[in-house]
Design an enzyme around this catalytic site. Structure first.
Site, mmCIF file in Angstrom:
data_model
loop_
_atom_site.group_PDB
_atom_site.id
_atom_site.type_symbol
_atom_site.label_atom_id
_atom_site.label_comp_id
_atom_site.label_asym_id
_atom_site.label_seq_id
_atom_site.Cartn_x
_atom_site.Cartn_y
_atom_site.Cartn_z
ATOM 1 N N GLU A 263 0.883 -1.179 0.000
ATOM 2 C CA GLU A 263 0.000 0.000 0.000
ATOM 3 C C GLU A 263 0.908 1.212 0.000
ATOM 4 O OE1 GLU A 263 -3.167 -0.075 -0.370
ATOM 5 O OE2 GLU A 263 -3.388 -2.235 -0.146
ATOM 6 N N CYS B 284 -2.676 8.494 3.558
ATOM 7 C CA CYS B 284 -2.402 8.020 2.188
ATOM 8 C C CYS B 284 -3.542 8.413 1.268
ATOM 9 C CB CYS B 284 -2.173 6.518 2.182
ATOM 10 S SG CYS B 284 -3.521 5.590 2.897
HETATM 11 P P1 NAD Z 1 8.664 4.927 4.028
HETATM 12 O O1 NAD Z 1 8.552 4.164 2.763
HETATM 13 O O2 NAD Z 1 9.779 5.894 4.168
HETATM 14 O O3 NAD Z 1 8.805 3.962 5.277
HETATM 15 C C1 NAD Z 1 7.854 2.960 5.560
HETATM 16 C C2 NAD Z 1 8.524 1.825 6.304
HETATM 17 O O4 NAD Z 1 9.472 1.186 5.441
HETATM 18 C C3 NAD Z 1 9.310 2.239 7.545
HETATM 19 O O5 NAD Z 1 9.076 1.279 8.557
HETATM 20 C C4 NAD Z 1 10.753 2.192 7.068
HETATM 21 O O6 NAD Z 1 11.688 1.970 8.092
HETATM 22 C C5 NAD Z 1 10.716 1.024 6.121
HETATM 23 N N1 NAD Z 1 11.777 0.997 5.101
HETATM 24 C C6 NAD Z 1 12.512 2.018 4.623
HETATM 25 N N2 NAD Z 1 13.356 1.592 3.665
HETATM 26 C C7 NAD Z 1 13.144 0.262 3.529
HETATM 27 C C8 NAD Z 1 13.684 -0.741 2.678
HETATM 28 N N3 NAD Z 1 14.624 -0.476 1.771
HETATM 29 N N4 NAD Z 1 13.194 -1.998 2.785
HETATM 30 C C9 NAD Z 1 12.218 -2.295 3.668
HETATM 31 N N5 NAD Z 1 11.676 -1.382 4.511
HETATM 32 C C10 NAD Z 1 12.129 -0.122 4.437
HETATM 33 O O7 NAD Z 1 7.241 5.597 4.189
HETATM 34 P P2 NAD Z 1 6.766 6.590 5.329
HETATM 35 O O8 NAD Z 1 7.474 7.889 5.086
HETATM 36 O O9 NAD Z 1 6.863 5.941 6.648
HETATM 37 O O10 NAD Z 1 5.200 6.767 5.008
HETATM 38 C C11 NAD Z 1 4.739 7.755 4.152
HETATM 39 C C12 NAD Z 1 4.329 7.171 2.832
HETATM 40 O O11 NAD Z 1 3.456 6.073 3.041
HETATM 41 C C13 NAD Z 1 3.537 8.126 1.959
HETATM 42 O O12 NAD Z 1 3.989 8.031 0.629
HETATM 43 C C14 NAD Z 1 2.110 7.623 2.044
HETATM 44 O O13 NAD Z 1 1.289 7.947 0.980
HETATM 45 C C15 NAD Z 1 2.313 6.171 2.203
HETATM 46 N N6 NAD Z 1 1.174 5.558 2.874
HETATM 47 C C16 NAD Z 1 0.374 4.746 2.144
HETATM 48 C C17 NAD Z 1 -0.729 4.164 2.715
HETATM 49 C C18 NAD Z 1 -1.618 3.262 1.911
HETATM 50 O O14 NAD Z 1 -2.419 2.524 2.478
HETATM 51 N N7 NAD Z 1 -1.516 3.273 0.600
HETATM 52 C C19 NAD Z 1 -1.011 4.392 4.054
HETATM 53 C C20 NAD Z 1 -0.179 5.205 4.786
HETATM 54 C C21 NAD Z 1 0.932 5.781 4.179
#
Ligand code: NAD
Length: 477
Positions: A243, A277
């Site tokens: 997501e 999101c």
């Molecule tokens: P992010 O991608 O920076 O981080 C999300 C998670 O991924 C964190 O736990 C982080 O530590 C981990 N992570 C980072 N690099 C990684 C890697 N290489 N491999 C595996 N895990 C890794 O996102 P964020 O800044 O925490 O959240 C914001 C984003 O999330 C926005 O783009 C938003 O739109 C999206 N979002 C989407 C939904 C949805 O349901 N579609 C819901 C909430 C947020």
């Protein structure tokens, strides 16, 4: 100095960190606690515990697993006050919103009572019975974002455990604490190893994604990280539900109640300080009502209180972290530098908190960064349109495809527009209205697979088809 540290849950035990990450209160920019920075060895231990627990968990009758998952709702209710304070402190959202998130997650767990794993009988004749049933995948790695650390955790735990998998969850390094606390409470209510929560930085997410002991990744976060996960999962052919980001369009037709829709879309765009999101991230308003609508939204914004979510009466908290604060400010600065009409509304507290006023950009060009990029914060472009075909094309001109909304008294026209929007969810005369049974599926680069509801549950299973020949096969001549 940090006042408190928190523990991970591994194999049913509370496990302290060897190393730590600092957790900042975004309302004052100060470190107030630490969380374990899980080592590779501790992660291996968590995955081994989950693997060891999985066969016995999967062997329980579905109804028993479901009853134990539903019972987790009560733990959230019983601890809502404690969890609410912690969630506000690390995430920034006001107390009412924090309670809303915790009790929303409890509602999700309760609603698991309505889910079942189907057995599809494809053929049942004198000769043969063919059925497809659903079997667990093994161990799920859940990787979480910082905007809804409890609710998004629920979105992964429910289908993973219902389907007979065990889980290792990793919250965001910006908001690990409430998830760790919920994890400790949940882990004690389940057989050891069924639910494990480990905390750490982005590296930990990568290690989990690459680990051969993980069979599936349930991920919510940015599209950029989602793409890294797709690549990292290839070697072990992990199942994925992703997501990701969105840049949702809201389309407002000229026949609406301007004040009411401006207010609804204010919250649809700025609720949780824009860090949703499925927030409205581009609002297209018909030219006939554009000026009245912009005035109504700006006037309404001026009535909203921004501040430390722990203070009474605050409706919008700070941006959650420094990186996001800088990003939102850079989008605003870009619009200001290009001479867009930028309305900065509301008083923000002085100090080191990550506060940004509600910012509405009045009709910037379609190629402005504030239109093209996902802001994920309290800045919103309002865009003027003249014709339905034109606005549909503009709404679809993005690589994202998460959700969208259409606002009109003409429900047939709204439904026709909805059918032409390239996204996974379209709301008509409402927004972010997705109860637990409603699947969320990002189109284009907004995701892979489906989350929530019956379709979301299937993502945590493998299909297994059993073909039963009822009579001995005929001997070859
Ligand atoms: P992010 O991608 O920076 O981080 C999300 C998670 O991924 C964190 O736990 C982080 O530590 C981990 N992570 C980072 N690099 C990684 C890697 N290489 N491999 C595996 N895990 C890794 O996102 P964020 O800044 O925490 O959240 C914001 C984003 O999330 C926005 O783009 C938003 O739109 C999206 N979002 C989407 C939904 C949805 O349901 N579609 C819901 C909430 C947020």
């Amino acid at each position: 100095m940090p006042s408190q540290t928190y523990a991970m849950s591994i194999g049913g035990r509370d496990v302290a960190g060897v190393e730590h990450i600092e957790v900042i209160n975004p309302a004052d920019g100060q470190v107030f606690a630490t969380a374990p920075n899980c080592t590779p060895e501790q992660m291996d231990e968590a995955i081994a515990a989950a693997r060891a627990a999985q066969p016995a968990w999967a062997a329980l009758p579905f109804e028993e697993r479901r009853a134990r998952v539903v019972a987790l709702a009560q733990i959230l209710s019983d601890n809502q006050d404690l969890l609410m304070h912690l969630l506000t402190r690390e995430q920034g959202k006001p107390h009412a919103a924090a309670t809303g998130e915790i009790m929303g997650a409890a509602h999700w767990f309760q609603s698991a009572a309505d889910l079942a794993l189907p057995v599809e009988v494809l053929e049942d004749t004198d000769e043969r019975r063919t059925e497809t049933r659903r079997v667990p995948l093994g161990v799920v790695g859940a990787i979480l974002p910082w905007n809804f650390p409890v609710l998004v955790f629920a979105f992964k735990v429910i289908p993973a455990l219902l389907a007979g998998n065990t889980i290792v969850a990793k919250p965001s390094p910006y908001t690990p604490l409430t998830t760790l606390e919920v994890g400790r409470l949940f882990a004690k209510a389940l057989p050891p190893g069924v639910l494990n929560v480990i905390s750490g930085g982005d590296d930990l997410g990568r290690w989990v994604t690459e680990h051969p002991g993980i069979d599936k990744i349930g991920f919510t976060g940015s599209t950029a990280t989602g793409k890294r996960i797709v690549r990292a999962a290839a070697d072990t052919m992990k199942r994925l539900t992703l997501e990701l980001g969105g840049n949702d369009a809201a389309i407002v037709l000229p026949d609406v109640d301007v004040e009411a829709v401006a207010q609804a879309l204010f919250w649809g765009a700025f609720g949780n300080t824009g860090q949703v999101c499925v927030a409205a991230k581009r609002v297209y308003v018909h030219a006939d009502i554009y000026d009245a609508f912009a005035k109504a939204m700006i006037d309404y914004a001026a009535t909203v209180t921004i501040g430390d979510g722990a203070q009474q009466g605050v409706q919008l908290g700070p941006v959650q972290n420094r990186m996001q604060f800088d990003r939102v400010n850079s989008l605003i600065a870009d619009s200001q530098a290009l001479g867009h009409k930028v309305h900065s509304i509301g008083q923000v507290p002085d100090g080191d908190g990550y506060f940004v006023p509600v910012t509405i950009v009045d009709n910037p060009p379609d190629d402005a960064r504030v239109v093209v990029e996902e802001a994920f914060g309290p800045v919103l472009p309002l865009l003027r349109f003249h014709a339905v075909d034109e606005v549909v094309a503009r709404a679809n001109a993005t690589d994202y495809g998460l959700a969208g909304s259409v606002w009109s008294a003409d429900l047939d026209l709204a439904a026709t527009i909805a059918a032409h929007l390239q996204c996974g969810t379209v709301w008509i005369n409402t927004i972010q209205d997705s109860p637990p049974a409603t699947p969320i599926a990002g189109h284009k680069q907004s995701g892979l697979g489906v989350e929530n509801g019956a379709a979301g549950l299937l993502e945590y299973t493998n299909a297994q088809t059993v073909v039963l020949r009822k009579r001995p096969a005929a001997q070859p001549a």
